[in-house]
Enzyme design. Structure first.
Site, PDB file in Angstrom:
ATOM      1  N   TRP A 100       1.828  -6.572  33.496  1.00 25.54           N
ATOM      2  CA  TRP A 100       1.658  -7.257  34.267  1.00 25.54           C
ATOM      3  C   TRP A 100       2.708  -8.020  34.289  1.00 25.54           C
ATOM      4  O   TRP A 100       4.125  -8.627  34.811  1.00 25.54           O
ATOM      5  CB  TRP A 100       0.915  -7.253  35.547  1.00 25.54           C
ATOM      6  CG  TRP A 100       0.105  -5.816  35.848  1.00 25.54           C
ATOM      7  CD1 TRP A 100      -0.777  -4.872  35.978  1.00 25.54           C
ATOM      8  CD2 TRP A 100       1.591  -4.692  36.661  1.00 25.54           C
ATOM      9  NE1 TRP A 100      -0.910  -3.948  35.867  1.00 25.54           N
ATOM     10  CE2 TRP A 100       0.444  -3.274  36.910  1.00 25.54           C
ATOM     11  CE3 TRP A 100       2.713  -4.597  37.458  1.00 25.54           C
ATOM     12  CZ2 TRP A 100       0.481  -2.112  37.623  1.00 25.54           C
ATOM     13  CZ3 TRP A 100       2.981  -3.353  38.414  1.00 25.54           C
ATOM     14  CH2 TRP A 100       1.498  -2.766  37.919  1.00 25.54           C
ATOM     15  N   LYS A 111      -6.422  -3.565  45.395  1.00 29.88           N
ATOM     16  CA  LYS A 111      -7.411  -3.608  44.889  1.00 29.88           C
ATOM     17  C   LYS A 111      -8.558  -4.321  45.388  1.00 29.88           C
ATOM     18  O   LYS A 111     -10.091  -3.333  45.400  1.00 29.88           O
ATOM     19  CB  LYS A 111      -6.755  -4.534  43.331  1.00 29.88           C
ATOM     20  CG  LYS A 111      -6.411  -3.752  42.358  1.00 29.88           C
ATOM     21  CD  LYS A 111      -4.735  -3.948  42.002  1.00 29.88           C
ATOM     22  CE  LYS A 111      -4.173  -2.861  41.350  1.00 29.88           C
ATOM     23  NZ  LYS A 111      -2.709  -3.257  41.031  1.00 29.88           N
ATOM     24  N   ASP A 134      -1.100 -14.755  39.407  1.00 34.74           N
ATOM     25  CA  ASP A 134      -0.813 -12.994  39.879  1.00 34.74           C
ATOM     26  C   ASP A 134      -2.563 -12.414  39.457  1.00 34.74           C
ATOM     27  O   ASP A 134      -3.109 -12.485  38.651  1.00 34.74           O
ATOM     28  CB  ASP A 134      -0.337 -12.110  38.950  1.00 34.74           C
ATOM     29  CG  ASP A 134      -0.496 -10.661  39.532  1.00 34.74           C
ATOM     30  OD1 ASP A 134      -0.785 -10.381  40.543  1.00 34.74           O
ATOM     31  OD2 ASP A 134       0.673 -10.207  38.897  1.00 34.74           O
TER      32      ASP A 134
HETATM   33  C1  LIG Z   1      -1.641  -3.516  40.218  1.00 30.30           C
HETATM   34  C2  LIG Z   1      -1.173  -4.826  39.871  1.00 30.30           C
HETATM   35  C3  LIG Z   1       0.266  -5.194  40.033  1.00 30.30           C
HETATM   36  C4  LIG Z   1       1.077  -4.411  40.768  1.00 30.30           C
HETATM   37  O1  LIG Z   1       1.090  -3.944  42.633  1.00 30.30           O
HETATM   38  P1  LIG Z   1       1.580  -3.993  43.151  1.00 30.30           P
HETATM   39  O2  LIG Z   1       1.886  -3.977  44.787  1.00 30.30           O
HETATM   40  O3  LIG Z   1       1.989  -2.075  43.006  1.00 30.30           O
HETATM   41  O4  LIG Z   1       3.088  -4.278  42.912  1.00 30.30           O
HETATM   42  C5  LIG Z   1       0.868  -6.330  39.330  1.00 30.30           C
HETATM   43  N1  LIG Z   1      -0.396  -7.537  39.063  1.00 30.30           N
HETATM   44  C6  LIG Z   1      -1.461  -7.431  38.649  1.00 30.30           C
HETATM   45  C7  LIG Z   1      -2.383  -7.493  38.176  1.00 30.30           C
HETATM   46  C8  LIG Z   1      -1.995  -5.563  39.416  1.00 30.30           C
HETATM   47  O5  LIG Z   1      -2.794  -4.930  38.717  1.00 30.30           O
END
Ligand SMILES: *Cc1c(COP(=O)(O)O)cnc(C)c1O
Length: 361
Positions: free
Chosen positions: A103, A196, A172
């Site tokens: 990511w 999540k 993030d």
């Molecule tokens: C799942 C995830 C993403 C991607 O998220 P989307 O909503 O599918 O764009 C980005 N960063 C992390 C750390 C993730 O776990």
């Protein structure tokens, strides 16, 4: 009704059952309005109450200071990968990225479209199985970006990285937001895809400091400027109303659980059990470095891909779904976010012990 099973999916992931039950009712009629939550105008009084409750719960639970905005944006976390540099990085500037998983790498790729990127550290040499200790920042970075929990590799920063005064720290936090207390004042931006720990997919929660909103350029598309959403209270266009509704319900549930301190205790207990078991197992081995292990995504292997597959199949048959690890790590991954019940972790450990008895040499 079909019985619910244990869902270890990395995302979209398990939501609290009381939230789903409430949503079920509110789909038909939100409160006594006679109109379902999916059908309400985003400008209706009933939906505005939903919106305001979601925002104020977020502020309360995370202790968001007054000089930050809470935005509900579309396009998931991945849209923030480009929106951040588009607003905060110019061609002649450098942004620093801590690369601790795929990511982070995807975020780097987008930042390079807008300016220079300095890779301040990387753990790619060992397939992202650890969090690097040494970070080398550039002279005057526009911001420093990191991924607090590496969903795929099962590693998590214990604390936020240090940045020089005046440099915005951007996180993030898609897979560990609100899983533990957080000091928002240390950050310029904290963002997370909702699927999540917060609610449905397609939406991102963005907590952003006012000066960073104001600093962005005005000659980029209107929808991609933070100021647009800040000025319109996330209502410049039709916001993801259902996502905001579910997020509000999840945050109310989180508050009822006792807030972030309490949920951290529970997360420590859940993940702790699993790691304790893995530590003494002669068959299953954790893949992440001990000091960097995630409380949200527990990754482990037997060391034999056939045995892994056999275990996953048996677990699935027993009602433990979603345990297959990401293809870049292999083996198993148990994603045990806030809403994942401790009883499911107990069941998993029971299954692993049984499997170990049958297969340990
Ligand atoms: C799942 C995830 C993403 C991607 O998220 P989307 O909503 O599918 O764009 C980005 N960063 C992390 C750390 C993730 O776990």
């Amino acid at each position: 009704m079909t019985e619910r099973i244990y869902n270890f999916s990395a995302g979209p992931a398990a939501l609290p059952l009381p939230v789903l039950e409430q949503a079920q009712k509110d789909l038909i009629s939100l409160g006594d309005t006679g109109i379902g939550v999916l059908e309400h105008s985003h400008r209706s009084k009933a939906f505005l109450a939903v919106y305001e409750a979601a925002e104020s719960l977020c502020r309360e639970i995370a202790g968001v200071p007054d000089n930050y905005k809470v935005l509900f944006l579309q396009g998931g976390a991945s849209s923030q990968f480009y929106m951040i540099p588009m607003n905060l990085l110019s061609k002649d500037q450098t942004a620093d990225y801590l690369v601790t998983g795929s990511w982070s790498k995807k975020a780097v790729k987008e930042a390079k479209v807008f300016g220079n990127v300095n890779i301040a550290c990387s753990s790619e040499d060992k397939n992202f199985s650890y969090i690097p200790e040494a970070v080398s920042l550039s002279e005057k970075p526009a911001y420093v970006h990191y991924t607090s929990n590496n969903t795929i590799y099962g590693t998590e920063f214990a604390t936020e990285p240090e940045v020089p005064a005046g440099v915005p720290l951007i996180c993030d936090a898609s897979s560990d937001i609100f899983s533990r207390p957080i000091d928002i004042s240390k950050y310029g931006i904290v963002y997370a895809g909702a699927q999540k720990n917060l609610g449905p997919s397609g939406m991102a929660l963005v907590i952003i400091r006012d000066d960073l909103i104001e600093q962005g350029p005005t000659d980029i598309p209107t929808m991609l400027q933070y100021r647009t959403h800040s000025e319109a209270g996330s209502m410049f266009n039709t916001p993801p109303t259902f996502g905001i509704y579910v997020l509000g319900q999840v945050l109310q549930w989180l508050k009822d659980q006792g807030g972030l301190e309490a949920v951290q205790q529970k997360n420590r207990a859940k993940a702790g059990k699993l790691y304790d078991y893995l530590e003494q197992s002669s068959l299953f081995k954790p893949t992440a470095a001990k000091q960097d292990r995630s409380l949200m995504n527990v990754t482990f292997v037997t060391g034999d891909a056939d045995l892994d597959a056999q275990f996953i199949a048996q677990a699935t048959a027993a009602g433990l779904d979603g345990l297959k690890g990401h293809r870049s790590v292999g083996g198993m991954r148990a994603s045990i976010y806030n809403a994942f019940p401790e009883a499911g972790v107990d069941k998993l450990i029971e299954m692993m012990s049984q499997f170990e008895k049958e297969h340990a040499s």
